[in-house]
Design a protein around this motif. Structure first.
Motif, PDB file in Angstrom:
ATOM      1  N   VAL A 237      -1.966  -1.421  12.394  1.00 40.48           N
ATOM      2  CA  VAL A 237      -0.918  -1.831  11.442  1.00 40.48           C
ATOM      3  C   VAL A 237      -1.520  -2.752  10.387  1.00 40.48           C
ATOM      4  CG1 VAL A 237       1.214  -3.185  11.191  1.00 40.48           C
ATOM      5  CG2 VAL A 237       1.008  -1.522  13.055  1.00 40.48           C
ATOM      6  N   LEU A 238      -2.325  -3.690  10.818  1.00 43.59           N
ATOM      7  CA  LEU A 238      -2.987  -4.614   9.890  1.00 43.59           C
ATOM      8  C   LEU A 238      -3.905  -3.850   8.932  1.00 43.59           C
ATOM      9  CD1 LEU A 238      -3.049  -7.714   9.506  1.00 43.59           C
ATOM     10  CD2 LEU A 238      -5.082  -7.733  10.954  1.00 43.59           C
ATOM     11  N   ARG A 239      -4.689  -2.913   9.464  1.00 43.98           N
ATOM     12  CA  ARG A 239      -5.593  -2.088   8.651  1.00 43.98           C
ATOM     13  C   ARG A 239      -4.821  -1.269   7.627  1.00 43.98           C
ATOM     14  NH1 ARG A 239      -6.586   2.432  11.818  1.00 43.98           N
ATOM     15  NH2 ARG A 239      -5.346   3.601  10.358  1.00 43.98           N
ATOM     16  N   ILE A 240      -3.753  -0.656   8.040  1.00 48.05           N
ATOM     17  CA  ILE A 240      -2.944   0.174   7.137  1.00 48.05           C
ATOM     18  C   ILE A 240      -2.289  -0.697   6.071  1.00 48.05           C
ATOM     19  CG2 ILE A 240      -0.884   1.646   7.011  1.00 48.05           C
ATOM     20  CD1 ILE A 240      -1.785   2.659   9.882  1.00 48.05           C
ATOM     21  N   GLY A 241      -1.793  -1.863   6.472  1.00 43.38           N
ATOM     22  CA  GLY A 241      -1.217  -2.794   5.488  1.00 43.38           C
ATOM     23  C   GLY A 241      -2.230  -3.214   4.446  1.00 43.38           C
ATOM     24  N   LEU A 242      -3.463  -3.490   4.870  1.00 43.32           N
ATOM     25  CA  LEU A 242      -4.523  -3.833   3.929  1.00 43.32           C
ATOM     26  C   LEU A 242      -4.813  -2.653   3.002  1.00 43.32           C
ATOM     27  CD1 LEU A 242      -6.679  -5.847   2.954  1.00 43.32           C
ATOM     28  CD2 LEU A 242      -8.182  -4.935   4.752  1.00 43.32           C
ATOM     29  N   GLY A 243      -4.816  -1.457   3.554  1.00 39.54           N
ATOM     30  CA  GLY A 243      -5.014  -0.262   2.724  1.00 39.54           C
ATOM     31  C   GLY A 243      -3.916  -0.106   1.683  1.00 39.54           C
ATOM     32  N   LEU A 244      -2.686  -0.375   2.084  1.00 38.23           N
ATOM     33  CA  LEU A 244      -1.570  -0.309   1.132  1.00 38.23           C
ATOM     34  C   LEU A 244      -1.722  -1.360   0.037  1.00 38.23           C
ATOM     35  CD1 LEU A 244       1.351   0.316   3.626  1.00 38.23           C
ATOM     36  CD2 LEU A 244       0.460   1.932   1.921  1.00 38.23           C
ATOM     37  N   TRP A 245      -2.253  -2.520   0.386  1.00 33.93           N
ATOM     38  CA  TRP A 245      -2.490  -3.584  -0.587  1.00 33.93           C
ATOM     39  C   TRP A 245      -3.527  -3.134  -1.612  1.00 33.93           C
ATOM     40  CZ3 TRP A 245      -2.755  -9.123   1.827  1.00 33.93           C
ATOM     41  CH2 TRP A 245      -2.409 -10.078   0.876  1.00 33.93           C
ATOM     42  N   TRP A 246      -4.629  -2.504  -1.151  1.00 34.83           N
ATOM     43  CA  TRP A 246      -5.638  -1.981  -2.069  1.00 34.83           C
ATOM     44  C   TRP A 246      -5.062  -0.859  -2.924  1.00 34.83           C
ATOM     45  CZ3 TRP A 246      -9.474  -4.462  -3.779  1.00 34.83           C
ATOM     46  CH2 TRP A 246     -10.228  -5.324  -2.973  1.00 34.83           C
ATOM     47  N   LEU A 247      -4.254  -0.003  -2.322  1.00 36.05           N
ATOM     48  CA  LEU A 247      -3.646   1.091  -3.079  1.00 36.05           C
ATOM     49  C   LEU A 247      -2.720   0.542  -4.157  1.00 36.05           C
ATOM     50  CD1 LEU A 247      -3.961   4.132  -2.924  1.00 36.05           C
ATOM     51  CD2 LEU A 247      -1.907   4.217  -1.530  1.00 36.05           C
ATOM     52  N   GLU A 248      -1.987  -0.509  -3.870  1.00 39.91           N
ATOM     53  CA  GLU A 248      -1.123  -1.140  -4.870  1.00 39.91           C
ATOM     54  C   GLU A 248      -1.960  -1.776  -5.978  1.00 39.91           C
ATOM     55  OE1 GLU A 248       1.958  -2.664  -7.158  1.00 39.91           O
ATOM     56  OE2 GLU A 248       1.818  -0.966  -5.797  1.00 39.91           O
TER      57      GLU A 248
END
Length: 149
Positions: free
Chosen positions: A14-25
């Motif tokens: 979940v933390l990894r995916i959230g970080l990925g979403l942050w980079w995507l944003e």
């Protein structure tokens, strides 16, 4: 001990995916036309040129200024690759280290702007925790392919 809802490995995912979403944003909200025309590199050149650390000025002059168009594409597509890689869990350790390095670069460049430092600090911290917690063990292509055990 695992939590009621998710295991430790799943919470790290979940933390990894959230970080990925942050980079995507970070990639999504950039005005790419202006960025590729040089606005982002011009903005960074102004900051680097007045930076209190000579290493930042010299590094920018040697690495970025001679190739502004290439560097504009590198920054934009690095953020996209980090976002997609972390969300999908593909080459996760590489993405986590790459993201950490990019955050540290942003942190050093923007050292005078403390408003930006919270985001960079938290993204860097998540990268470190996800890396040492091996956040690719669950819900990732790396796990499905048996990579990075």
């Amino acid at each position: 001990m695992d939590s009621i809802w998710l295991s430790g490995a799943q919470w790290l995912a979940v933390l990894r995916i959230g970080l990925g979403l942050w980079w995507l944003e970070s990639w999504r909200h950039k005005d790419k036309k202006a960025w590729f025309r040089g606005s982002g590199i011009t903005w960074a050149a102004g900051i680097a040129g007045n930076h209190r650390w000579s290493a930042v000025r010299v590094g920018f002059e040697r690495v970025v200024e001679p190739r502004p168009k290439v560097m504009a594409y590198v920054v934009v597509y690095a953020e996209l690759a980090l976002g997609l890689g972390l969300i999908a869990g593909l080459l996760t350790p590489v993405a986590l280290v790459g993201g950490l390095l990019l955050n540290l670069l942003y942190f050093v460049l923007m050292i005078h702007d403390w408003a930006e430092q919270g985001q960079n600090s938290m993204m860097a911290l998540i990268s470190v925790v996800a890396f040492f917690g091996m956040a690719w063990q669950s819900w990732s292509l790396d796990a499905a392919l048996g990579w990075f055990r």
